[in-house]
Design an enzyme around this catalytic site. Structure first.
Site, PDB file in Angstrom:
ATOM      1  CB  CYS A   1     -36.165 -52.954  -0.769  1.00  0.00           C
ATOM      2  SG  CYS A   1     -35.459 -54.137   0.413  1.00  0.00           S
TER       3      CYS A   1
ATOM      4  CD  GLN B   1     -18.659 -38.159   4.724  1.00  0.00           C
ATOM      5  OE1 GLN B   1     -19.866 -38.409   4.796  1.00  0.00           O
ATOM      6  NE2 GLN B   1     -18.110 -37.131   5.348  1.00  0.00           N
TER       7      GLN B   1
ATOM      8  CB  CYS C   1     -35.224 -47.905   3.303  1.00  0.00           C
ATOM      9  SG  CYS C   1     -33.632 -48.206   2.515  1.00  0.00           S
TER      10      CYS C   1
ATOM     11  CG  PHE D   1     -14.883 -32.372  14.208  1.00  0.00           C
ATOM     12  CD1 PHE D   1     -15.055 -33.007  15.430  1.00  0.00           C
ATOM     13  CD2 PHE D   1     -15.066 -30.997  14.148  1.00  0.00           C
ATOM     14  CE1 PHE D   1     -15.424 -32.297  16.568  1.00  0.00           C
ATOM     15  CE2 PHE D   1     -15.432 -30.274  15.267  1.00  0.00           C
ATOM     16  CZ  PHE D   1     -15.610 -30.922  16.488  1.00  0.00           C
TER      17      PHE D   1
ATOM     18  CB  CYS E   1     -28.657 -54.702   1.548  1.00  0.00           C
ATOM     19  SG  CYS E   1     -29.069 -52.972   1.922  1.00  0.00           S
TER      20      CYS E   1
ATOM     21  CB  CYS F   1     -24.499 -36.085   9.138  1.00  0.00           C
ATOM     22  SG  CYS F   1     -24.028 -36.324  10.858  1.00  0.00           S
TER      23      CYS F   1
ATOM     24  CG  ASP G   1     -17.517 -33.809   8.155  1.00  0.00           C
ATOM     25  OD1 ASP G   1     -18.718 -33.771   8.466  1.00  0.00           O
ATOM     26  OD2 ASP G   1     -17.032 -34.725   7.466  1.00  0.00           O
TER      27      ASP G   1
END
Length: 416
Positions: free
Chosen positions: A62, A246, A71, A273, A145, A367, A341
């Site tokens: 990128c 997600q 990133c 969740f 992007c 996560c 979750d």
């Protein structure tokens, strides 16, 4: 003042760690063993140059990588990157004194991110549209992007700029979330506040020119030209504007596949969740499901999708704050499996109730490796076995990692 340091290791956020005279200093976008020139800002530093490069370094794909804060790992060769992500999970579990078999990292980037959030700011007379620099509110303007899905990659900045032009009179900072759906782009704008009628009419015209499926302000729909549907298994769901989703399509499919595989013999499953139903709607192919989520709009979207999809077993829904009102042990004991979750903060209150329950199977999706480990340790302490841990990399090129843990407990249920 510039100084030269040697990078000793990588931290959990992918920053390199060097030992300075006054303690550790964190340097972005470097690798262990490299000698680099930096300019310090307290415990953090700006990278000036890489003087001796690691053999694990590669050229980022990128053009905005050096400036953009989105990133953090494009400078790593693929094998090194995967090993580093795997090791961060191993280290986190080890710190929590958890021993469990860990699967190899699954690459779930797929076609890329299906949602991006671009920022519109007015620090001077000009309008600036893009992502933010790392640890800064400065905008890095972008034309595309490369980690987004193909349809989103080049169109998103133009959409954000067009909306910013329509709302620039107030000169308020805007965050514009753009999601790809089955019927086009779903756009939610945050930061502006309530609109006047003429501004709403102007945005409705703009949505038509941009061919948006839906346009909303702070979750309030301005216009829905087509229902912005997301496929979840066999069901088409129209989530509330700006609600959780997600990061990638493949990420959702991978996580859901792990969940449904673990629960394939469970007759009754609690999906806690649950969001708008990415797990519930797939689990219902074989199991009866009770879905619980704080957001009433998400529960309504799930219920509508369930009723419109033939062949599914019953899904019941409940809008409930599981942080303040977790399902209690007598409620949990009605289920053969529980799927969790939660957000990044984890599900400590709910897990403490699960620890007292007779639920034989818990599938924990997280996560955040640290809160996953904390919650898993509570369950392990009550007799659950952590049989399998699967790292899923849907946040590729970032330090974030999805973790799926399968926990079982031998329970003796009383005969009726």
């Amino acid at each position: 003042m510039a100084e030269q340091v040697t990078i000793k290791r990588l931290g959990a956020k992918a920053d390199g760690v060097a030992e300075g005279a006054s303690g550790p200093v964190f340097v972005p976008k470097v690798l262990p063993g490299e000698t680099v020139t930096i300019e310090r800002d307290g415990a953090h530093a700006r990278l000036v140059s890489v003087d001796t490069a690691s053999p694990e370094r590669e050229t980022p794909f990128c053009p905005y990588f050096d400036a953009c804060g989105g990133c953090a790992t494009q400078h790593m060769k693929h094998g090194f990157y995967q090993a580093w992500k795997q090791e961060t999970l191993v280290h986190t579990l080890r710190q929590a004194r958890i021993e469990a078999p860990i699967d190899p990292l699954i690459d779930a980037h797929g076609d890329g991110r299906r949602r991006v959030t671009l920022h519109v700011r007015f620090p001077d007379r000009a309008m600036h549209v893009g992502y933010m620099e790392a640890r800064s509110h400065q905008i890095v303007e972008i034309a595309f992007c490369p980690i987004a899905e193909t349809t989103l990659k080049e169109q998103a900045p133009g959409i954000a700029r067009a909306i910013g032009e329509h709302l620039k009179g107030a000169r308020k900072p805007l965050d514009i979330q753009i999601t790809t759906t089955q019927t086009g782009f779903d756009v939610d704008v945050r930061g502006h506040g309530p609109l006047k009628d003429k501004d709403c009419l102007s945005l409705i015209d703009l949505a038509a020119r941009l061919d948006l499926s839906r346009l909303s302000i702070h979750g309030d729909v301005i216009v829905e030209r087509r229902p912005p549907a997301i496929l979840m298994g066999r069901a088409a769901v129209v989530p509330p504007a700006g609600s959780f989703l997600q990061a990638t399509r493949l990420g959702e499919e991978t996580l859901a596949g792990l969940v449904t595989e673990a629960c394939e013999r469970s007759k009754r499953v609690a999906d806690l969740f649950a969001g708008s139903g990415p797990f519930s709607l797939r689990l219902a192919a074989k199991s009866e499901v009770h879905a619980v989520e704080y957001d009433q709009g998400s529960m309504a979207a799930l219920d509508k999708a369930f009723r419109a999809t033939p062949g599914l077993r019953r899904i019941s829904t409940e809008a409930r704050d599981l942080f303040r009102r977790p399902l209690l042990t007598p409620e949990l004991n009605a289920f053969d499996a529980v799927v969790l979750d939660p957000p990044r903060a984890g599900a400590e209150a709910q897990v403490k109730q699960l620890a007292l329950s007779k639920v034989p199977l818990v599938v924990s999706v997280s996560c955040d490796a640290a809160t996953f480990a904390r919650d898993a340790a509570i369950l392990i302490g009550s007799g659950y076995r952590l049989e399998r841990v699967v790292p899923v990399d849907q946040f590729k090129h970032s330090p974030h990692l999805e973790v799926v843990g399968i926990l079982r407990k031998d329970v003796v249920k009383k005969r009726r």
